[in-house]
Design a protein around this motif. Sequence first.
Motif, PDB file in Angstrom:
ATOM      1  N   PRO A   1       0.826  -1.220   0.000  1.00 28.44           N
ATOM      2  CA  PRO A   1       0.000   0.000   0.000  1.00 28.44           C
ATOM      3  C   PRO A   1       0.854   1.260   0.000  1.00 28.44           C
ATOM      4  N   ILE A   2       0.341   2.299  -0.662  1.00 27.66           N
ATOM      5  CA  ILE A   2       1.009   3.593  -0.745  1.00 27.66           C
ATOM      6  C   ILE A   2       0.140   4.629  -0.044  1.00 27.66           C
ATOM      7  N   GLN A   3       0.742   5.384   0.855  1.00 30.71           N
ATOM      8  CA  GLN A   3       0.012   6.384   1.628  1.00 30.71           C
ATOM      9  C   GLN A   3       0.537   7.772   1.303  1.00 30.71           C
ATOM     10  N   ASP A   4      -0.359   8.728   1.465  1.00 34.08           N
ATOM     11  CA  ASP A   4       0.014  10.118   1.271  1.00 34.08           C
ATOM     12  C   ASP A   4       0.912  10.560   2.421  1.00 34.08           C
ATOM     13  N   ALA A   5       1.957  11.325   2.118  1.00 30.50           N
ATOM     14  CA  ALA A   5       2.889  11.765   3.161  1.00 30.50           C
ATOM     15  C   ALA A   5       2.201  12.624   4.204  1.00 30.50           C
ATOM     16  N   LEU A   6       1.191  13.384   3.804  1.00 29.59           N
ATOM     17  CA  LEU A   6       0.498  14.247   4.760  1.00 29.59           C
ATOM     18  C   LEU A   6      -0.322  13.451   5.761  1.00 29.59           C
ATOM     19  N   GLU A   7      -0.663  12.204   5.424  1.00 26.59           N
ATOM     20  CA  GLU A   7      -1.400  11.371   6.358  1.00 26.59           C
ATOM     21  C   GLU A   7      -0.487  10.732   7.401  1.00 26.59           C
ATOM     22  N   VAL A   8       0.801  10.642   7.079  1.00 24.96           N
ATOM     23  CA  VAL A   8       1.759  10.011   7.995  1.00 24.96           C
ATOM     24  C   VAL A   8       2.456  11.035   8.872  1.00 24.96           C
ATOM     25  N   VAL A   9       2.880  12.136   8.269  1.00 30.35           N
ATOM     26  CA  VAL A   9       3.621  13.164   8.998  1.00 30.35           C
ATOM     27  C   VAL A   9       2.626  14.144   9.612  1.00 30.35           C
TER      28      VAL A   9
END
Length: 403
Positions: free
Chosen positions: A43-51
């Motif tokens: 799966p690939i997640q948006d960076a804004l959802e992680v940071v």
Amino acid sequence: MKFTQLLQKQHLGRAVRLLWQQQRERPVKLTKAEEILTSMGIPIQDALEVVKPPKLFTKFEHLSVPGIDPDLKERSCLTYNECNLLQEGISQACMLTKTLKVGDEIPEKIKSLITDIPEHTDNLLKRIVYTTNIYDAHQEKLPKLKDPNRPSWVFPRLYGISSTRKMHNITRKFLQLCESLCGLSIAQNRTVLRDEILSVCIEKELDLLQFSLKMDLIMTSSMPLTPIADTSANNEFDLPDIFPLHHTIGLSKSNIYKTEDMFPINTRSALMNIHTIFINYNPEEVKNLTELPTTENQVHARSLMESFTAATVFARQKFGTNVKQLSEPVVIQCVQSDGQNFHFSVYQLNTLNIDGTDGVKNFWWSAPTIKLYEKAQYENGRACLEGYNDEVFKRFLAFYKNK
């Protein structure tokens, strides 16, 4: 009158704005990496959802209000951190931690591991000194030069390599060379942590003490170091006396603190045993409260305090938070340096009951400070290294090989 060629003029600012206006609606294409990860089911997640976005502090948020700040306590706590110096040096540190200074040399067990270095290895060591102290292209503003005989004279500011950077670089290169010399059998059972904070609260008689220190480098191993001396040995010796001074002189008092221990390693990790700590001595940060010159005795006391902190927090993680009498001693090696001067010491924690002066005591072995070199700088446009001492790496390697 001579006619010249008519040139078509164009305003660059309007052209750039028009280009941005046209290109901003372009869709983002999938890269090759995303296609490969998607095909593999990752799966690939948006960076804004992680940071998470940085927290914005209000003007008065840092103020402690009674009943609101969870770290505000009624009982005062005396704190010691990596920038503090004990006024009475080793004597005060021994009283604070109930420790006996056993000798002025490292233990015989480690001295037996010191061997001669081959010539090609010695050449590598000299190259390390050159690259970390002379050929490093990093330049920053160095501390101000001062002359006690001319206090009002303003010297020109110098740029170069700071002592902290020299210490970090030379320690990492020494560790890398130790791994190459010792082979995979030892290196695979070691790991190195950088810039970790260890904190512990411990009671001594009527005082609550907190030691919160930053370790520049921590080397851990799969097996703990074996004890050096019997816990019942040397009990006939007394702790030093600094009367009429109290053993907590110079420690700062605060009512805002946390009592939880801070240990950077997961207790379920196979490499949780602290083997050796490497600490930096920066004379611009580590100073006396009285602005008096720093003594070698005070610098050596830092090694004792940081070793005790590392051993205490590790013992609590291993044997329990409320443990007083340890089932087995905890041994920690310590190397303190400013990039040129090296201080080697070994600490053996036998008990966490540091009240009074009777009973089981902790042990500390400390060797005199030795210099890696006398001079390493440019002279007349040429790199110059004078007074190189291979004894530093011999002890460094012995500490690395100790089990």
